[in-house]
Design a protein around this motif. Structure first.
Motif, PDB file in Angstrom:
ATOM      1  N   ALA A 164     -10.806 -13.147 -18.787  1.00  0.00           N
ATOM      2  CA  ALA A 164     -11.251 -11.758 -18.939  1.00  0.00           C
ATOM      3  C   ALA A 164     -10.404 -11.067 -20.003  1.00  0.00           C
ATOM      4  CB  ALA A 164     -11.155 -11.022 -17.607  1.00  0.00           C
ATOM      5  N   ARG A 165      -9.119 -11.367 -20.010  1.00  0.00           N
ATOM      6  CA  ARG A 165      -8.216 -10.773 -21.007  1.00  0.00           C
ATOM      7  C   ARG A 165      -8.516 -11.304 -22.404  1.00  0.00           C
ATOM      8  NH1 ARG A 165      -2.353 -11.149 -19.355  1.00  0.00           N
ATOM      9  NH2 ARG A 165      -2.173  -9.536 -20.958  1.00  0.00           N
ATOM     10  N   ILE A 166      -8.886 -12.578 -22.514  1.00  0.00           N
ATOM     11  CA  ILE A 166      -9.298 -13.134 -23.810  1.00  0.00           C
ATOM     12  C   ILE A 166     -10.562 -12.426 -24.286  1.00  0.00           C
ATOM     13  CG2 ILE A 166     -10.294 -15.188 -24.906  1.00  0.00           C
ATOM     14  CD1 ILE A 166      -8.196 -16.842 -23.328  1.00  0.00           C
ATOM     15  N   LEU A 167     -11.531 -12.258 -23.388  1.00  0.00           N
ATOM     16  CA  LEU A 167     -12.777 -11.584 -23.759  1.00  0.00           C
ATOM     17  C   LEU A 167     -12.533 -10.151 -24.236  1.00  0.00           C
ATOM     18  CD1 LEU A 167     -15.125 -12.896 -20.932  1.00  0.00           C
ATOM     19  CD2 LEU A 167     -15.396 -13.301 -23.400  1.00  0.00           C
ATOM     20  N   ARG A 168     -11.550  -9.484 -23.671  1.00  0.00           N
ATOM     21  CA  ARG A 168     -11.233  -8.107 -24.076  1.00  0.00           C
ATOM     22  C   ARG A 168     -10.356  -8.059 -25.336  1.00  0.00           C
ATOM     23  NH1 ARG A 168     -10.412  -7.339 -18.339  1.00  0.00           N
ATOM     24  NH2 ARG A 168      -8.158  -7.401 -18.660  1.00  0.00           N
ATOM     25  N   GLY A 169      -9.923  -9.223 -25.825  1.00  0.00           N
ATOM     26  CA  GLY A 169      -9.082  -9.276 -27.018  1.00  0.00           C
ATOM     27  C   GLY A 169      -7.612  -9.025 -26.749  1.00  0.00           C
ATOM     28  N   GLU A 170      -7.199  -9.024 -25.486  1.00  0.00           N
ATOM     29  CA  GLU A 170      -5.800  -8.794 -25.141  1.00  0.00           C
ATOM     30  C   GLU A 170      -4.941 -10.031 -25.347  1.00  0.00           C
ATOM     31  OE1 GLU A 170      -7.135  -5.684 -21.620  1.00  0.00           O
ATOM     32  OE2 GLU A 170      -5.889  -7.410 -21.098  1.00  0.00           O
ATOM     33  N   ILE A 171      -5.576 -11.196 -25.284  1.00  0.00           N
ATOM     34  CA  ILE A 171      -4.898 -12.477 -25.502  1.00  0.00           C
ATOM     35  C   ILE A 171      -5.676 -13.192 -26.600  1.00  0.00           C
ATOM     36  CG2 ILE A 171      -4.303 -14.715 -24.489  1.00  0.00           C
ATOM     37  CD1 ILE A 171      -4.130 -13.335 -21.777  1.00  0.00           C
ATOM     38  N   PRO A 172      -4.977 -13.711 -27.618  1.00  0.00           N
ATOM     39  CA  PRO A 172      -5.697 -14.409 -28.687  1.00  0.00           C
ATOM     40  C   PRO A 172      -6.186 -15.778 -28.233  1.00  0.00           C
ATOM     41  CG  PRO A 172      -3.345 -14.531 -29.065  1.00  0.00           C
ATOM     42  CD  PRO A 172      -3.539 -13.647 -27.858  1.00  0.00           C
TER      43      PRO A 172
END
Length: 121
Positions: free
Chosen positions: A9-17
Protein backbone atom coordinates in the motif's frame (compact mmCIF):
# COMPACT_ATOMS: atom_id res chain seq x y z
CA UNK A 1 -8.95 -6.91 7.34
CA UNK A 2 -6.82 -4.79 5.02
CA UNK A 3 -3.93 -2.87 6.60
CA UNK A 4 -3.51 0.42 4.69
CA UNK A 5 0.05 0.74 6.04
CA UNK A 6 1.35 -2.53 4.58
CA UNK A 7 4.45 -2.21 2.42
CA UNK A 8 2.59 -2.63 -0.90
CA UNK A 9 0.00 0.00 0.00
CA UNK A 10 2.90 2.33 0.80
CA UNK A 11 4.55 1.51 -2.55
CA UNK A 12 1.27 2.28 -4.33
CA UNK A 13 1.09 5.65 -2.56
CA UNK A 14 4.70 6.43 -3.56
CA UNK A 15 5.97 6.43 0.03
CA UNK A 16 8.40 3.58 -0.68
CA UNK A 17 10.28 3.37 -3.99
CA UNK A 18 10.18 0.32 -6.21
CA UNK A 19 11.91 -0.82 -9.38
CA UNK A 20 8.78 -0.67 -11.54
CA UNK A 21 8.49 -2.84 -14.66
CA UNK A 22 4.80 -2.35 -15.51
CA UNK A 23 1.86 -0.21 -14.51
CA UNK A 24 -1.76 0.00 -15.63
CA UNK A 25 -4.97 1.40 -14.15
CA UNK A 26 -5.46 -1.83 -12.19
CA UNK A 27 -2.00 -3.26 -11.45
CA UNK A 28 1.61 -2.47 -10.63
CA UNK A 29 4.58 -4.79 -11.20
CA UNK A 30 8.07 -4.37 -9.78
CA UNK A 31 11.21 -6.35 -9.01
CA UNK A 32 11.30 -8.14 -5.66
CA UNK A 33 13.87 -6.61 -3.30
CA UNK A 34 15.00 -10.10 -2.22
CA UNK A 35 14.89 -12.12 -5.46
CA UNK A 36 14.57 -15.90 -5.21
CA UNK A 37 15.30 -16.46 -8.93
CA UNK A 38 17.12 -14.53 -11.66
CA UNK A 39 13.75 -13.04 -12.61
CA UNK A 40 11.53 -12.34 -9.61
CA UNK A 41 8.77 -9.81 -10.21
CA UNK A 42 5.77 -9.01 -8.02
CA UNK A 43 2.42 -8.04 -9.51
CA UNK A 44 -0.10 -6.35 -7.23
CA UNK A 45 -3.59 -4.97 -7.80
CA UNK A 46 -3.96 -1.27 -7.13
CA UNK A 47 -7.03 -1.86 -4.97
CA UNK A 48 -7.00 -2.73 -1.27
CA UNK A 49 -7.32 -6.52 -1.40
CA UNK A 50 -5.82 -8.85 1.19
CA UNK A 51 -5.95 -12.11 -0.75
CA UNK A 52 -7.09 -13.82 -3.93
CA UNK A 53 -10.27 -14.82 -2.12
CA UNK A 54 -10.97 -11.20 -1.13
CA UNK A 55 -10.07 -9.98 -4.63
CA UNK A 56 -12.24 -12.41 -6.58
CA UNK A 57 -15.17 -11.90 -4.19
CA UNK A 58 -15.15 -8.09 -4.12
CA UNK A 59 -13.18 -6.60 -7.04
CA UNK A 60 -14.90 -5.44 -10.19
CA UNK A 61 -14.75 -7.54 -13.35
CA UNK A 62 -12.50 -4.87 -14.88
CA UNK A 63 -10.07 -5.04 -11.93
CA UNK A 64 -9.93 -8.85 -12.06
CA UNK A 65 -9.38 -8.94 -15.82
CA UNK A 66 -6.84 -6.11 -15.66
CA UNK A 67 -4.84 -7.77 -12.91
CA UNK A 68 -4.59 -11.16 -14.61
CA UNK A 69 -3.84 -9.53 -17.97
CA UNK A 70 -1.04 -7.63 -16.22
CA UNK A 71 0.50 -10.89 -14.99
CA UNK A 72 0.59 -12.20 -18.56
CA UNK A 73 1.89 -8.92 -19.98
CA UNK A 74 4.68 -8.75 -17.42
CA UNK A 75 5.75 -12.32 -18.26
CA UNK A 76 5.79 -11.47 -21.98
CA UNK A 77 7.73 -8.24 -21.44
CA UNK A 78 10.26 -10.07 -19.24
CA UNK A 79 10.80 -12.62 -22.04
CA UNK A 80 10.05 -15.61 -19.83
CA UNK A 81 7.06 -17.14 -21.62
CA UNK A 82 9.03 -19.42 -23.95
CA UNK A 83 11.58 -20.81 -21.47
CA UNK A 84 8.90 -20.99 -18.77
CA UNK A 85 8.02 -19.31 -15.52
CA UNK A 86 6.20 -19.96 -12.29
CA UNK A 87 3.57 -17.81 -10.63
CA UNK A 88 2.90 -18.08 -6.93
CA UNK A 89 0.46 -16.38 -4.58
CA UNK A 90 0.69 -17.19 -0.89
CA UNK A 91 -2.71 -16.77 0.73
CA UNK A 92 -3.06 -16.71 4.50
CA UNK A 93 -1.09 -17.87 7.52
CA UNK A 94 -0.54 -21.51 6.53
CA UNK A 95 0.86 -20.43 3.16
CA UNK A 96 3.15 -17.89 4.86
CA UNK A 97 1.67 -14.78 3.25
CA UNK A 98 3.98 -12.05 4.54
CA UNK A 99 2.27 -8.92 3.22
CA UNK A 100 -1.52 -8.60 3.64
CA UNK A 101 -2.02 -7.27 0.10
CA UNK A 102 -2.71 -9.67 -2.77
CA UNK A 103 0.45 -10.23 -4.78
CA UNK A 104 1.62 -12.71 -7.37
CA UNK A 105 5.28 -13.65 -7.70
CA UNK A 106 6.66 -14.35 -11.18
CA UNK A 107 9.78 -16.53 -10.97
CA UNK A 108 11.94 -17.37 -14.00
CA UNK A 109 15.44 -17.40 -15.43
CA UNK A 110 16.56 -20.90 -14.46
CA UNK A 111 15.21 -24.41 -13.96
CA UNK A 112 12.95 -23.90 -10.95
CA UNK A 113 12.59 -27.57 -10.12
CA UNK A 114 9.47 -29.30 -8.95
CA UNK A 115 7.23 -27.47 -6.53
CA UNK A 116 5.78 -30.59 -4.98
CA UNK A 117 6.67 -34.23 -5.02
CA UNK A 118 4.23 -36.51 -6.78
CA UNK A 119 1.55 -37.88 -4.48
CA UNK A 120 1.77 -41.60 -3.84
CA UNK A 121 -0.51 -43.65 -6.05
Amino acid sequence: MYDPNNVFARILRGEIPCKKVYESDTALAFHDINPQAPTHILVIPKGAYVSLDDFTATASEAEIAGFFRAVGEVARQAGVVEPGYRILANIGRDAHQEVPHLHVHIFAGRDLGRMLAKAPE
